[in-house]
Design a protein around this motif. Sequence first.
Motif, PDB file in Angstrom:
ATOM      1  N   PHE A 265       8.945  -4.531  -7.575  1.00 27.43           N
ATOM      2  CA  PHE A 265       7.896  -3.569  -7.259  1.00 27.43           C
ATOM      3  C   PHE A 265       6.535  -4.255  -7.150  1.00 27.43           C
ATOM      4  O   PHE A 265       5.761  -4.001  -6.218  1.00 27.43           O
ATOM      5  CB  PHE A 265       7.850  -2.482  -8.331  1.00 27.43           C
ATOM      6  N   LEU A 266       6.226  -5.146  -8.079  1.00 28.88           N
ATOM      7  CA  LEU A 266       4.946  -5.836  -8.046  1.00 28.88           C
ATOM      8  C   LEU A 266       4.849  -6.763  -6.841  1.00 28.88           C
ATOM      9  O   LEU A 266       3.773  -6.903  -6.238  1.00 28.88           O
ATOM     10  CB  LEU A 266       4.738  -6.624  -9.344  1.00 28.88           C
ATOM     11  N   TYR A 267       5.960  -7.382  -6.488  1.00 25.50           N
ATOM     12  CA  TYR A 267       5.958  -8.237  -5.297  1.00 25.50           C
ATOM     13  C   TYR A 267       5.660  -7.417  -4.052  1.00 25.50           C
ATOM     14  O   TYR A 267       4.849  -7.805  -3.207  1.00 25.50           O
ATOM     15  CB  TYR A 267       7.301  -8.943  -5.149  1.00 25.50           C
ATOM     16  N   LEU A 268       6.295  -6.261  -3.932  1.00 25.49           N
ATOM     17  CA  LEU A 268       6.069  -5.405  -2.765  1.00 25.49           C
ATOM     18  C   LEU A 268       4.656  -4.867  -2.751  1.00 25.49           C
ATOM     19  O   LEU A 268       4.017  -4.797  -1.700  1.00 25.49           O
ATOM     20  CB  LEU A 268       7.068  -4.249  -2.763  1.00 25.49           C
ATOM     21  N   SER A 269       4.137  -4.479  -3.916  1.00 31.41           N
ATOM     22  CA  SER A 269       2.810  -3.871  -3.951  1.00 31.41           C
ATOM     23  C   SER A 269       1.720  -4.879  -3.627  1.00 31.41           C
ATOM     24  O   SER A 269       0.677  -4.515  -3.080  1.00 31.41           O
ATOM     25  CB  SER A 269       2.547  -3.247  -5.320  1.00 31.41           C
ATOM     26  N   GLN A 270       1.938  -6.143  -3.931  1.00 32.68           N
ATOM     27  CA  GLN A 270       0.896  -7.124  -3.643  1.00 32.68           C
ATOM     28  C   GLN A 270       0.755  -7.362  -2.148  1.00 32.68           C
ATOM     29  O   GLN A 270      -0.269  -7.859  -1.679  1.00 32.68           O
ATOM     30  CB  GLN A 270       1.185  -8.445  -4.358  1.00 32.68           C
ATOM     31  N   ASN A 271       1.772  -6.947  -1.373  1.00 32.30           N
ATOM     32  CA  ASN A 271       1.685  -7.077   0.083  1.00 32.30           C
ATOM     33  C   ASN A 271       0.791  -6.018   0.708  1.00 32.30           C
ATOM     34  O   ASN A 271       0.336  -6.171   1.837  1.00 32.30           O
ATOM     35  CB  ASN A 271       3.081  -6.990   0.713  1.00 32.30           C
ATOM     36  N   VAL A 272       0.572  -4.906  -0.016  1.00 32.63           N
ATOM     37  CA  VAL A 272      -0.211  -3.808   0.546  1.00 32.63           C
ATOM     38  C   VAL A 272      -1.492  -3.530  -0.235  1.00 32.63           C
ATOM     39  O   VAL A 272      -2.359  -2.808   0.234  1.00 32.63           O
ATOM     40  CB  VAL A 272       0.626  -2.509   0.606  1.00 32.63           C
ATOM     41  N   ALA A 273      -1.603  -4.092  -1.441  1.00 29.71           N
ATOM     42  CA  ALA A 273      -2.768  -3.823  -2.279  1.00 29.71           C
ATOM     43  C   ALA A 273      -4.022  -4.460  -1.695  1.00 29.71           C
ATOM     44  O   ALA A 273      -4.001  -5.574  -1.199  1.00 29.71           O
ATOM     45  CB  ALA A 273      -2.525  -4.340  -3.695  1.00 29.71           C
TER      46      ALA A 273
END
Length: 394
Positions: A265-273
């Motif tokens: 989840f954190l890996y995915l969110s860092q792509n859009v944050a």
Amino acid sequence: MATIELANLGFRFKNPLPAFNRRTPSALRFVKPLSRNGRIDRRIISCSVVDEQVGVSFTGEENKLIEAIIGIQGRGRSASPKQLQEIERAVKALEVLEGTPDPTSSDLIEGRWQLMFTTRPGSASPIQRTFVGVDIFSVFQEVYLQTNDPRVSNIVKFSDAIGELKVEAAASVKDGKRILFRFDKAAFSLKFLPFKVPYPVPFRLLGDEAKGWLDTTYLSQSGNLRISKGNKGTTFVLQKTIDPRQRLLSAISSDTAVREAIDEFLYLSQNVAKGETELLEGEWQMIWSSQMETDSWIENAANGLMGSQIVKPNGELKFVVDILLGLRFSMNGTFVKTGTNTYDVTMDDAAIIGGPYGIPVELQSKFNLEVLYSDDKIRITKGYSKIVFVHLRT
């Protein structure tokens, strides 16, 4: 009849079980940190689940519906009147839009769909009351209309290790939105048995009670989201591709591979944050932590390792833990922003409260809080002693 409601994926669990591993003084449950040094291990980024989730695609209106159902336990069982109204508005907004035309003739309706929400999670069947509404079980609907034997099947998956219950119906297409079905067989497939166990409902003797219909009122053009309504008036929200936050909550509910789910989840969110990550105001209930065992629950409460956190304006913070018989632990303090996503927290005003009375407790706790992720629903932080927390906004 109970049979029809099972086919329509409508269930009720009369005695709700807690979906999350909430830590309380009477039932603490401790797990090891994500890694020995307390850091998030991001080496999992190459796994297939991450690759699958990168392709999640929802429109703005679809996201409003997903936002509305995130965090509601039991596929609708715990929804408040306010939450139900919000979901109803989101459903109606999608139904007036042009999704996929004539969904029953589209290839996009084919396949396995996961039930995320239903307006009537109930039936009179004891078996259904036992299984559905429990978040650790997954509920699916399989739709295969473009075959020589069109069928709609509803599945309660207990776990990979235990097995599933599958209820099947012969299906036919009436028009561009409606599927007609008739139940004809059902069985438990249990991993520890070499044979299937029949579901105890005599479909052949039910006559018209074994029949029903299902309308698809919205099918997304991506084929990831479907809204359907059954002959009992039930509304269902189903998804093929799950929002990463829903996957994370599912992992926490079932206590399965939670650390891996957080990494993903954190890996995915860092792509859009973008920009700074703020400590948003509101009440946040802790649903998971990587805490290690300590000797005193009151020390755990003072360090935010259980219960809820109330983030107030002007840098005020409050920890609240329900104890028993109307007693609760309360601790007030402050937070000061020190970096892009870091805060210094000082908690120094504690008390045991019962009704209008309070007994002061001499406690003080200071620690650095790092916000790893935060939106209007979910917050992931690293706090006291580098422990990772997942909070859900209430």
